[in-house]
Design a protein around this motif. Structure first.
Motif, PDB file in Angstrom:
ATOM      1  N   ASP A  88       0.884  -1.079   0.012  1.00 23.41           N
ATOM      2  CA  ASP A  88       0.081   0.062  -0.075  1.00 23.41           C
ATOM      3  C   ASP A  88       0.881   1.370  -0.063  1.00 23.41           C
ATOM      4  N   ILE A  91       0.664   4.774   1.754  1.00 22.77           N
ATOM      5  CA  ILE A  91      -0.100   5.673   2.808  1.00 22.77           C
ATOM      6  C   ILE A  91       0.822   6.814   3.049  1.00 22.77           C
ATOM      7  N   LEU A 142      -4.390   7.527   2.645  1.00 17.32           N
ATOM      8  CA  LEU A 142      -4.379   6.080   2.004  1.00 17.32           C
ATOM      9  C   LEU A 142      -4.529   6.379   0.515  1.00 17.32           C
ATOM     10  N   ASN A 170      -4.138   0.791  -2.400  1.00 20.02           N
ATOM     11  CA  ASN A 170      -4.316  -0.092  -1.629  1.00 20.02           C
ATOM     12  C   ASN A 170      -4.331  -1.445  -2.481  1.00 20.02           C
ATOM     13  N   GLN A 176     -10.608   8.644   1.903  1.00 16.08           N
ATOM     14  CA  GLN A 176     -10.592   7.315   0.999  1.00 16.08           C
ATOM     15  C   GLN A 176     -11.541   7.061  -0.136  1.00 16.08           C
TER      16      GLN A 176
END
Length: 322
Positions: free
Chosen positions: A56, A58, A64, A67, A295
């Motif tokens: 991922d 972040i 984030l 992902n 997100q």
């Protein structure tokens, strides 16, 4: 230096003259040890390259970004030592410049393919009182596929303390960073666009296993971010079942901790740099609900209810410095 050489020359001449006055020893028997060459001057320019592979992406502030697929992050830079002193109150002044790239395997953009982000930075660090380091960095975040509109221009101030001289077993290396988002879009999507900030307070506990004969250094980077509520949310709603549900105001962003192991690649000759590999994980707990709502905009969650509050990033990498 000149006096030492003159003395050596006089000794050599004396011994040779004695041999000429009757000794049966030859010149080959009267070998003299040459004075040791002076140590090489330390380099005033250093470089570093680091390539990391992650599940991922972040940011340190809890956004984030991706992902799915594989994230490859490449850091390249140069460090120029402008001043060094072992005895003065100011011990070192250095300037750093570099670039950072993020490549996302699932992006498949028709123009830039996997190229997800490009950052460039300039920094100055001052080491003082032997154990303290203050720094200032200017950094720009740029999105090649235009995932965010415009360039995010930022300034970061830092202060770090090296406690390893007296805390030899497990030095903590505490630090603080003030991240000033000067202009451009919000660095956490929903916050105020420019003219805002957050503060990162952290530790980097370090366990050097080389002391036990194991060529590994373990670190546990850990931090929390705090700041004004508008840094994370400047009026956006949707933190609930309805798009009109307000987001809880919070002065905290994210808390994170992890473990990294790093070991040198000693089979690579030193003339090619100091190579290493590392691996580990980093855990993030998103305190601020606005980071969950963000997100739904970055595409890492379909709804606020399905957003990821707890995230674990696994990684491995390779790099070198000189």
């Amino acid at each position: 230096m000149l006096a030492n050489r003159l003395v050596s020359a006089l000794v050599a001449a004396t011994m040779l003259s004695l041999g000429g006055l009757g000794s049966s020893a030859s010149a080959a028997d009267l070998k003299l040890k040459a004075p040791a060459p002076p140590p090489p001057e330390p380099l005033d320019i250093h470089g570093f390259v680091d390539v990391s592979f992650k599940n991922d992406y972040i940011t340190p502030r809890g956004l984030l970004v991706t992902n799915t697929g594989l994230t490859t992050q490449i850091l390249v830079g140069l460090v120029f030592d402008a001043y060094r002193s072992k005895t003065g109150w100011i011990n070192d002044i250095s300037f750093t410049g570099g670039v950072w790239n993020d490549l996302w395997s699932k992006q498949n953009n028709p123009t830039v393919d996997s190229w997800n982000e490009f950052d460039w930075f300039l920094a100055m660090n001052v080491k003082f009182a032997q154990d303290w380091t203050a720094g200032i960095q200017y950094i720009e975040f740029i999105s090649p596929p235009h995932a965010f509109p415009g360039i995010e221009k930022n300034v970061e101030l830092s202060l770090a303390y090296d406690d390893s001289k007296w805390n030899t077993v497990l030095p903590l290396h505490p630090y603080a960073k003030l991240f000033w988002a000067a202009s451009g879009p919000s660095t956490v999507v929903l916050g105020k666009a420019g003219g805002t900030y957050d503060v990162e307070l952290g530790l980097v506990p370090t366990l050097d296993l080389n002391k036990s004969g194991i060529p590994v250094v373990l670190t546990a980077p850990s931090w929390i971010t705090v700041g004004p509520t508008t840094y994370w949310n400047n009026g956006a709603t949707g933190c609930g079942v309805s798009v009109l549900t307000p987001c809880a105001a919070s002065n905290a962003g994210v808390v994170s901790t992890g473990l990294t192991g790093k070991t040198p690649l000693t089979f690579i000759p030193k003339r090619l740099g100091n190579w290493y590999v590392d691996a580990g994980f980093q855990y993030y707990h998103l305190i601020n609900d606005s980071l969950l709502l963000a997100q739904t905009i970055t595409g890492t969650a379909a709804t606020f209810a399905s957003a990821h509050r707890d995230i674990v990033v696994a990684f491995g990498g390779i790099g070198f410095g000189f």
